[in-house]
Design an enzyme around this catalytic site. Structure first.
Site, PDB file in Angstrom:
ATOM      1  N   GLY A   8       0.822  -1.221   0.000  1.00 36.00           N
ATOM      2  CA  GLY A   8       0.000   0.000   0.000  1.00 36.00           C
ATOM      3  C   GLY A   8       0.845   1.255   0.000  1.00 36.00           C
ATOM      4  O   GLY A   8       0.702   2.117   0.869  1.00 36.00           O
ATOM      5  N   GLY A  12      -0.528   8.085   1.322  1.00 33.36           N
ATOM      6  CA  GLY A  12      -0.461   8.138   2.780  1.00 33.36           C
ATOM      7  C   GLY A  12       0.816   7.590   3.403  1.00 33.36           C
ATOM      8  O   GLY A  12       1.936   7.903   2.974  1.00 33.36           O
ATOM      9  N   ARG A  33      -2.796  -1.220  -5.605  1.00 34.12           N
ATOM     10  CA  ARG A  33      -3.680  -1.551  -6.732  1.00 34.12           C
ATOM     11  C   ARG A  33      -3.615  -0.506  -7.833  1.00 34.12           C
ATOM     12  O   ARG A  33      -3.866  -0.797  -8.981  1.00 34.12           O
ATOM     13  CB  ARG A  33      -5.132  -1.679  -6.242  1.00 34.12           C
ATOM     14  CG  ARG A  33      -5.375  -2.862  -5.326  1.00 34.12           C
ATOM     15  CD  ARG A  33      -6.712  -2.738  -4.626  1.00 34.12           C
ATOM     16  NE  ARG A  33      -6.760  -1.514  -3.825  1.00 34.12           N
ATOM     17  CZ  ARG A  33      -7.820  -1.091  -3.164  1.00 34.12           C
ATOM     18  NH1 ARG A  33      -8.952  -1.782  -3.217  1.00 34.12           N
ATOM     19  NH2 ARG A  33      -7.778   0.021  -2.449  1.00 34.12           N
ATOM     20  N   ASP A  59      -3.675  -6.833  -5.632  1.00 33.72           N
ATOM     21  CA  ASP A  59      -4.634  -6.563  -4.559  1.00 33.72           C
ATOM     22  C   ASP A  59      -4.353  -7.580  -3.450  1.00 33.72           C
ATOM     23  O   ASP A  59      -4.404  -8.799  -3.710  1.00 33.72           O
ATOM     24  CB  ASP A  59      -6.051  -6.741  -5.139  1.00 33.72           C
ATOM     25  CG  ASP A  59      -7.148  -6.397  -4.149  1.00 33.72           C
ATOM     26  OD1 ASP A  59      -6.962  -6.617  -2.933  1.00 33.72           O
ATOM     27  OD2 ASP A  59      -8.203  -5.927  -4.596  1.00 33.72           O
ATOM     28  N   VAL A  60      -4.058  -7.101  -2.247  1.00 30.73           N
ATOM     29  CA  VAL A  60      -3.686  -8.042  -1.170  1.00 30.73           C
ATOM     30  C   VAL A  60      -4.819  -9.009  -0.819  1.00 30.73           C
ATOM     31  O   VAL A  60      -4.589 -10.036  -0.185  1.00 30.73           O
ATOM     32  CB  VAL A  60      -3.190  -7.331   0.124  1.00 30.73           C
ATOM     33  CG1 VAL A  60      -1.896  -6.574  -0.102  1.00 30.73           C
ATOM     34  CG2 VAL A  60      -4.264  -6.453   0.737  1.00 30.73           C
ATOM     35  N   ASN A  86       1.348  -2.357   5.580  1.00 35.05           N
ATOM     36  CA  ASN A  86       0.659  -1.079   5.704  1.00 35.05           C
ATOM     37  C   ASN A  86      -0.689  -1.052   4.986  1.00 35.05           C
ATOM     38  O   ASN A  86      -1.606  -0.356   5.428  1.00 35.05           O
ATOM     39  CB  ASN A  86       1.592   0.004   5.133  1.00 35.05           C
ATOM     40  CG  ASN A  86       0.880   1.316   4.902  1.00 35.05           C
ATOM     41  OD1 ASN A  86       0.617   2.054   5.851  1.00 35.05           O
ATOM     42  ND2 ASN A  86       0.538   1.599   3.645  1.00 35.05           N
ATOM     43  N   TYR A 152     -13.940  -2.197  11.684  1.00 36.35           N
ATOM     44  CA  TYR A 152     -12.584  -1.652  11.500  1.00 36.35           C
ATOM     45  C   TYR A 152     -11.778  -1.902  12.778  1.00 36.35           C
ATOM     46  O   TYR A 152     -10.634  -2.382  12.723  1.00 36.35           O
ATOM     47  CB  TYR A 152     -12.614  -0.164  11.148  1.00 36.35           C
ATOM     48  CG  TYR A 152     -11.217   0.414  11.007  1.00 36.35           C
ATOM     49  CD1 TYR A 152     -10.398   0.028   9.950  1.00 36.35           C
ATOM     50  CD2 TYR A 152     -10.696   1.304  11.953  1.00 36.35           C
ATOM     51  CE1 TYR A 152      -9.099   0.517   9.821  1.00 36.35           C
ATOM     52  CE2 TYR A 152      -9.399   1.800  11.834  1.00 36.35           C
ATOM     53  CZ  TYR A 152      -8.608   1.404  10.761  1.00 36.35           C
ATOM     54  OH  TYR A 152      -7.312   1.882  10.645  1.00 36.35           O
ATOM     55  N   VAL A 185      -4.131  10.358  11.595  1.00 33.84           N
ATOM     56  CA  VAL A 185      -3.115  10.763  10.624  1.00 33.84           C
ATOM     57  C   VAL A 185      -3.853  11.262   9.379  1.00 33.84           C
ATOM     58  O   VAL A 185      -4.686  10.532   8.823  1.00 33.84           O
ATOM     59  CB  VAL A 185      -2.222   9.575  10.189  1.00 33.84           C
ATOM     60  CG1 VAL A 185      -1.026  10.069   9.382  1.00 33.84           C
ATOM     61  CG2 VAL A 185      -1.781   8.733  11.383  1.00 33.84           C
ATOM     62  N   PHE A 189      -7.172   8.218   4.206  1.00 31.90           N
ATOM     63  CA  PHE A 189      -7.920   7.262   5.023  1.00 31.90           C
ATOM     64  C   PHE A 189      -9.406   7.642   5.177  1.00 31.90           C
ATOM     65  O   PHE A 189     -10.291   6.808   4.983  1.00 31.90           O
ATOM     66  CB  PHE A 189      -7.251   7.167   6.406  1.00 31.90           C
ATOM     67  CG  PHE A 189      -7.958   6.280   7.384  1.00 31.90           C
ATOM     68  CD1 PHE A 189      -7.714   4.912   7.422  1.00 31.90           C
ATOM     69  CD2 PHE A 189      -8.874   6.806   8.288  1.00 31.90           C
ATOM     70  CE1 PHE A 189      -8.373   4.094   8.332  1.00 31.90           C
ATOM     71  CE2 PHE A 189      -9.533   5.997   9.198  1.00 31.90           C
ATOM     72  CZ  PHE A 189      -9.282   4.638   9.216  1.00 31.90           C
TER      73      PHE A 189
END
Ligand code: NDP
Ligand code: 8X3
Length: 252
Positions: A8, A12, A33, A59-60, A86, A152, A185, A189
């Site tokens: 990723g 960010g 991605r 894509d993980v 990450n 989440y 942060v 996100f």
């Protein structure tokens, strides 16, 4: 030359890690991605820092792709010193009873299953290399649970458990394992969490100074640059104006 694999890295914290590790003469494997961003970042970094960069556009969540892309990484690149897990996201912020299954699948598949797929393969490279450091991005949401954070928070609690589990199971291999637990942060996100509602996303960071991606990247680099006998197990990092997941001091 030291090597880092960052999942990723197209925005960010991951992108900031790419810059910080390149500044410190690491060769980079960067994933994500969005191919256009990945290639742009690779070109920028190669020009600025004269390090080698390998881009992997997968894509993980896709187990077959993770196996296939990482399986084709050349042997010299498998000598990674640091893996930064990450890639992750939040999708929606609704009461448990109102959430949709697709958001839940997206978060669990990315934040938990994706991290597992990548980690298993790279941990085995590290075992063969007899060296390595895995850095897992959890969150303050992996320590606390806040209203509407439900899945989440559960996914980041899972990362916390996996961080501890990896440290135990990899102990005899001499692989270091560090969990990073940031508060707020300012990255993409919240745009992702609120599905492109930029006005709502912007409000998250109003009235105080949030952390920026570079704060986390510098902290991660610090954890990986301690003496070999030192492991930073867990590190919570918050904006000065944030005390807990829900307690902020906002000027306006
Ligand atoms: P960003 O949205 O800016 O970056 C997220 C990165 O994850 C992007 O590069 C994105 O790339 C990648 N990603 C998301 N889904 C996938 C996927 N399925 N496969 C591959 N890559 C993926 O957010 P942050 O930089 O803030 O987030 C980074 C990590 O930090 C996340 O794990 C997040 O949970 C955590 N974190 C963030 C905090 C914050 O306040 N911002 C606080 C605490 C933790 P692409 O879309 O190109 O695939
Ligand atoms: C991201 C920070 O507080 O929105 O993990 O969960 S928070």
């Amino acid at each position: 030359m030291n090597k880092v694999l960052i999942t990723g890295a197209t925005s960010g914290i991951g992108e900031a890690c790419a810059h910080v590790f390149a500044e410190n003469n690491y060769d980079l494997i960067i994933t994500g991605r969005r191919l256009d961003r990945l290639e742009k970042l690779a070109a920028e970094i190669k020009e600025k820092h004269q390090v080698n960069v390998l881009t992997l556009n997968f894509d993980v969540r896709n187990r077959e792709d993770v196996i296939s892309y990482l399986g084709r990484v050349p042997a010299e690149w498998q000598q990674v010193d640091v893996l930064i897990n990450n890639a992750g996201l939040s999708s929606g912020l609704e009461p448990f009873q109102d959430c949709n299954f697709d958001d839940w699948d997206l978060m669990v598949d990315t934040n938990v299953k994706g991290l597992l797929y990548v980690s298993k393969i790279v941990a085995n490279w590290m075992i063969a290399n007899k060296k390595g450091h895995i850095v897992n991005l959890s969150s303050i949401a992996g320590i606390e649970v806040y209203p509407n954070g439900n899945v989440y928070c559960a996914s980041k609690h899972a990362v916390d458990a996996l961080n501890k589990a990896m440290r135990i199971d990899l102990l005899s291999s001499g692989i270091r394992v560090t969990g990073i637990y940031p508060g707020s942060v300012e990255t993409e996100f919240s745009n992702v969490r609120f599905k492109g509602d930029d006005t709502r996303a912007k409000k998250v960071y109003e009235g105080y100074d949030p952390l920026v991606a570079a704060d986390i990247a510098e902290t991660i680099f610090w954890t990986t640059s301690r003496s070999a006998h030192v492991n930073i197990n867990e590190l919570v990092i918050m904006p000065t104006a944030q005390a807990t997941a829900t307690n902020y001091f906002r000027k306006s």
